[in-house]
Motif scaffolding. Structure first.
Motif, PDB file in Angstrom:
ATOM      1  N   ARG A  42      -5.683  -5.955  13.230  1.00  0.00           N
ATOM      2  CA  ARG A  42      -5.868  -6.135  11.800  1.00  0.00           C
ATOM      3  C   ARG A  42      -4.285  -6.159  11.402  1.00  0.00           C
ATOM      4  N   GLN A  43      -4.009  -6.887  10.200  1.00  0.00           N
ATOM      5  CA  GLN A  43      -2.915  -7.270   9.500  1.00  0.00           C
ATOM      6  C   GLN A  43      -2.866  -6.768   8.157  1.00  0.00           C
ATOM      7  N   LEU A  44      -1.882  -5.748   7.850  1.00  0.00           N
ATOM      8  CA  LEU A  44      -1.633  -5.356   6.579  1.00  0.00           C
ATOM      9  C   LEU A  44      -0.450  -6.055   6.087  1.00  0.00           C
ATOM     10  N   LEU A  45      -0.523  -6.668   4.757  1.00  0.00           N
ATOM     11  CA  LEU A  45       0.484  -7.353   4.288  1.00  0.00           C
ATOM     12  C   LEU A  45       1.360  -6.330   3.269  1.00  0.00           C
ATOM     13  N   PRO A  46       2.826  -6.747   3.097  1.00  0.00           N
ATOM     14  CA  PRO A  46       3.368  -5.873   2.203  1.00  0.00           C
ATOM     15  C   PRO A  46       2.916  -6.153   0.683  1.00  0.00           C
ATOM     16  N   GLU A  47       2.549  -5.007  -0.063  1.00  0.00           N
ATOM     17  CA  GLU A  47       1.815  -5.126  -1.283  1.00  0.00           C
ATOM     18  C   GLU A  47       3.047  -4.314  -2.433  1.00  0.00           C
ATOM     19  N   THR A  48       3.148  -5.021  -3.309  1.00  0.00           N
ATOM     20  CA  THR A  48       4.066  -4.403  -4.444  1.00  0.00           C
ATOM     21  C   THR A  48       3.091  -2.885  -4.871  1.00  0.00           C
ATOM     22  N   GLY A  49       4.029  -1.829  -4.605  1.00  0.00           N
ATOM     23  CA  GLY A  49       3.381  -0.586  -5.224  1.00  0.00           C
ATOM     24  C   GLY A  49       2.631   0.050  -4.057  1.00  0.00           C
ATOM     25  N   TYR A  50       2.694  -0.519  -2.802  1.00  0.00           N
ATOM     26  CA  TYR A  50       1.505  -0.070  -1.803  1.00  0.00           C
ATOM     27  C   TYR A  50       2.681  -0.134  -0.419  1.00  0.00           C
ATOM     28  N   GLY A  51       2.041  -0.124   0.582  1.00  0.00           N
ATOM     29  CA  GLY A  51       2.808   0.006   1.864  1.00  0.00           C
ATOM     30  C   GLY A  51       3.381  -1.371   2.429  1.00  0.00           C
ATOM     31  N   ASP A  52       4.046  -1.411   3.483  1.00  0.00           N
ATOM     32  CA  ASP A  52       4.705  -2.554   4.239  1.00  0.00           C
ATOM     33  C   ASP A  52       3.801  -3.399   4.992  1.00  0.00           C
ATOM     34  N   GLY A  53       4.379  -4.543   5.779  1.00  0.00           N
ATOM     35  CA  GLY A  53       3.588  -5.176   6.565  1.00  0.00           C
ATOM     36  C   GLY A  53       3.442  -4.524   7.959  1.00  0.00           C
ATOM     37  N   PHE A  54       2.209  -4.360   8.508  1.00  0.00           N
ATOM     38  CA  PHE A  54       2.211  -3.834   9.751  1.00  0.00           C
ATOM     39  C   PHE A  54       0.943  -4.329  10.180  1.00  0.00           C
ATOM     40  N   TYR A  55       0.931  -4.512  11.729  1.00  0.00           N
ATOM     41  CA  TYR A  55      -0.199  -4.936  12.516  1.00  0.00           C
ATOM     42  C   TYR A  55      -0.485  -3.979  13.706  1.00  0.00           C
ATOM     43  N   TYR A  56      -1.911  -3.960  13.622  1.00  0.00           N
ATOM     44  CA  TYR A  56      -2.277  -2.851  14.790  1.00  0.00           C
ATOM     45  C   TYR A  56      -3.323  -3.625  15.566  1.00  0.00           C
ATOM     46  N   CYS A  57      -3.383  -3.240  16.645  1.00  0.00           N
ATOM     47  CA  CYS A  57      -4.357  -3.856  17.820  1.00  0.00           C
ATOM     48  C   CYS A  57      -4.600  -2.781  18.851  1.00  0.00           C
ATOM     49  N   ARG A  58      -5.875  -2.159  19.067  1.00  0.00           N
ATOM     50  CA  ARG A  58      -6.402  -1.061  19.818  1.00  0.00           C
ATOM     51  C   ARG A  58      -6.947  -1.686  21.074  1.00  0.00           C
ATOM     52  N   ILE A  59      -6.458  -1.286  22.335  1.00  0.00           N
ATOM     53  CA  ILE A  59      -6.790  -2.005  23.740  1.00  0.00           C
ATOM     54  C   ILE A  59      -7.315  -0.789  24.631  1.00  0.00           C
ATOM     55  N   GLU A  60      -8.477  -0.941  25.116  1.00  0.00           N
ATOM     56  CA  GLU A  60      -8.945  -0.129  26.320  1.00  0.00           C
ATOM     57  C   GLU A  60      -8.724  -0.547  27.506  1.00  0.00           C
ATOM     58  N   LYS A  61      -8.359   0.114  28.634  1.00  0.00           N
ATOM     59  CA  LYS A  61      -8.129  -0.498  29.996  1.00  0.00           C
ATOM     60  C   LYS A  61      -9.591  -0.098  30.688  1.00  0.00           C
ATOM     61  N   ILE A  62     -10.414  -1.268  31.285  1.00  0.00           N
ATOM     62  CA  ILE A  62     -11.800  -1.004  31.545  1.00  0.00           C
ATOM     63  C   ILE A  62     -11.748  -1.147  33.042  1.00  0.00           C
ATOM     64  N   ALA A  63     -10.967  -1.355  34.032  1.00  0.00           N
ATOM     65  CA  ALA A  63     -10.773  -1.472  35.158  1.00  0.00           C
ATOM     66  C   ALA A  63      -9.699  -0.987  35.917  1.00  0.00           C
TER      67      ALA A  63
ATOM     68  N   LEU B 201       7.720  -9.343  -1.369  1.00  0.00           N
ATOM     69  CA  LEU B 201       8.869  -9.254  -0.478  1.00  0.00           C
ATOM     70  C   LEU B 201      10.214  -9.237  -1.268  1.00  0.00           C
ATOM     71  N   LYS B 202      10.041  -9.509  -2.483  1.00  0.00           N
ATOM     72  CA  LYS B 202      11.411  -9.419  -3.190  1.00  0.00           C
ATOM     73  C   LYS B 202      11.491  -8.227  -4.092  1.00  0.00           C
ATOM     74  N   GLN B 203      10.389  -7.332  -4.222  1.00  0.00           N
ATOM     75  CA  GLN B 203      10.276  -6.022  -4.773  1.00  0.00           C
ATOM     76  C   GLN B 203      10.969  -5.017  -3.918  1.00  0.00           C
ATOM     77  N   THR B 204      11.406  -3.702  -4.626  1.00  0.00           N
ATOM     78  CA  THR B 204      11.503  -2.545  -3.811  1.00  0.00           C
ATOM     79  C   THR B 204      10.202  -1.954  -3.505  1.00  0.00           C
ATOM     80  N   ALA B 205      10.225  -1.252  -2.252  1.00  0.00           N
ATOM     81  CA  ALA B 205       9.265  -0.726  -1.694  1.00  0.00           C
ATOM     82  C   ALA B 205       8.922   0.746  -2.384  1.00  0.00           C
TER      83      ALA B 205
END
Length: 435
Positions: A414-435, A168-172
């Motif tokens: 799923r959670q992505l954490l910020p990585e030096t030289g790579y992407g930022d911290g993102f979270y994704y969750c996919r939900i379907e409506k079943i009724a 988190l201290k690095q430049t993206a």
């Protein structure tokens, strides 16, 4: 509080930087003050102004940690504190010659009306310049987060704590997303190579390119013609998690500034896409981006200024992308002012707002439809825990697991954490409506 006497024009560059740092300390976002402040800086100095301002904010709490032991009593003076951090940052993190770093910073303290304390600034900076290596090591070892955030990150990610603080201290990195309606990634990489611009293909995004050098984005080949957008690699994964949206009705619930919306239009041909945001000014950027990328001709896009906790669809929609308001801790490398602006008390309010938007938008989704919940946070309370609560309260919701070679599997999503030289911290969750 401050006794800033001199007119802005007569201040040296360090004093200009300190004024910007003070504005952020007083709760103003860097974006809101940057344009106004940088206009006073000469063209020649703008690169250095940027580096010093962003670098200081990025290292703010680490600089604070190594400065405290050097003071015999608390300073209780924001401007002089900023002078010290700026001086230390130059000595420990830049190639500015030590004598210039010290004299320019001491002059800034005087110009800003703090002559009586300029001797203290001078003494501390001289000491650090004599013991540079020790202080560099101390700076590297400091976690660099406000203490409330450090505690939360430690609780959420104990085994990733050290890496997270360091990353988190690095430049993206600067990452582009090619507009596949105009050019393929391979073709655009060739164009960059011809222009002798160093770049490489992203690993996780099939349309992403990371640039090895920074420069003016608008000068890159194909910018005006809409050949690419600037978007973090981990943010580019959003569109890959959606079902086929051809001929579907889609809502982008918190759309500004429009990166995800544009990506959807580059990949699919929806029957209609509704872009909502409560901020009319930021929605103007959405329209501008779609125009530059030439995506508004073939698509039925409705851009609406509305509150996502209240807006209702005429009839239930096929898909909702909810990039929820969040603490933005995951993108702190790009917005280092978040370290100073975000407070512990903000988190609860944000979680509450996310919950309201989720519950309301869920009612706009048709049975069989998909809602993709996204944040750029790494805090579990905004991500995994928010989803645990959502599924507990919505029997008509079912998670569609994301099978991927990236990120960390959570109870939900799923959670992505910020990585030096790579992407930022993102979270994704996919939900379907079943009724």
């Amino acid at each position: 509080m401050s006794q800033i006497h001199s007119s802005a024009k007569n201040l040296n560059l360090r004093a200009q930087v300190i004024k910007t740092l003070l504005a952020v300390q007083n709760g103003q976002s860097l974006t809101s003050v940057l344009n106004q402040h940088i206009n006073i800086v000469s063209d020649r100095d703008r690169g250095l102004y940027h580096e010093l301002t962003l670098g200081c904010l990025r290292q703010w709490h680490a600089l604070k940690a190594i400065t405290l032991p050097l003071l015999t009593k608390p300073l209780e003076n924001d401007a002089v504190e900023s002078c010290l951090y700026l001086g230390l940052y130059q000595l420990l993190c830049t190639r500015v010659p030590p004598h210039a770093a010290i004299s320019e910073t001491v002059t800034a303290a005087k110009q800003l009306g703090y002559e009586p304390l300029s001797g203290l600034v001078n003494a501390i900076l001289r000491r650090v310049s004599r013991e540079t290596e020790q202080f560099q090591t101390a700076l590297e070892q400091a976690h660099g987060l406000p203490s409330w955030l450090y505690k939360r990150v430690k609780k959420d990610w104990p085994e990733h704590l050290e890496d997270l603080c360091k990353n988190l201290k690095q430049t993206a990195p600067l990452t582009l997303r090619v507009n596949e309606r105009q050019v393929s990634r391979a073709e655009y990489l060739e164009i960059l190579e011809e222009e002798q611009i160093d770049a490489h293909a992203c690993e996780l995004s099939d349309v992403g390119i990371t640039l090895e050098q920074t420069g003016n984005i608008t000068d890159l080949p194909g910018f005006e013609a809409g050949g690419f957008s600037v978007q973090d690699e981990h943010a580019q994964l959003c569109a890959t998690l959606l079902p086929n949206l051809d001929d579907q009705v889609v809502v982008d619930a918190c759309a500004a500034p429009g990166g995800k919306l544009a990506h959807i239009l580059e990949r699919f041909n929806p029957k209609k896409i509704i872009a909502l945001d409560h901020d009319a000014k930021r929605l103007l950027r959405v329209a501008e981006n779609l125009e530059r990328l030439e995506l508004n001709e073939h698509a039925n896009v409705e851009i609406i200024t509305a509150d996502a906790t209240k807006w209702t669809a005429e009839q239930p929609v096929d898909c909702i992308v909810l990039d929820a308001p969040c603490s933005a801790i995951g993108v702190m490398r790009r917005h280092p002012d978040i370290r100073l602006l975000r407070h512990s008390t903000d988190i609860e309010k944000t979680v509450d707002l996310q919950k309201k938007i989720l519950a309301h938008m869920w009612q706009q989704l048709k049975v069989g439809g998909t809602l993709l919940y996204v944040t750029c946070s790494i805090l579990k309370v905004e991500n995994e825990q928010q989803m645990v609560n959502f599924f507990a309260e919505h029997a008509d919701a079912k998670e569609i697991k994301i099978e991927a070679n990236w990120g960390l599997t959570q109870i939900h999503g799923r959670q992505l954490l910020p990585e030096t030289g790579y992407g930022d911290g993102f979270y994704y969750c996919r939900i379907e409506k079943i009724a």
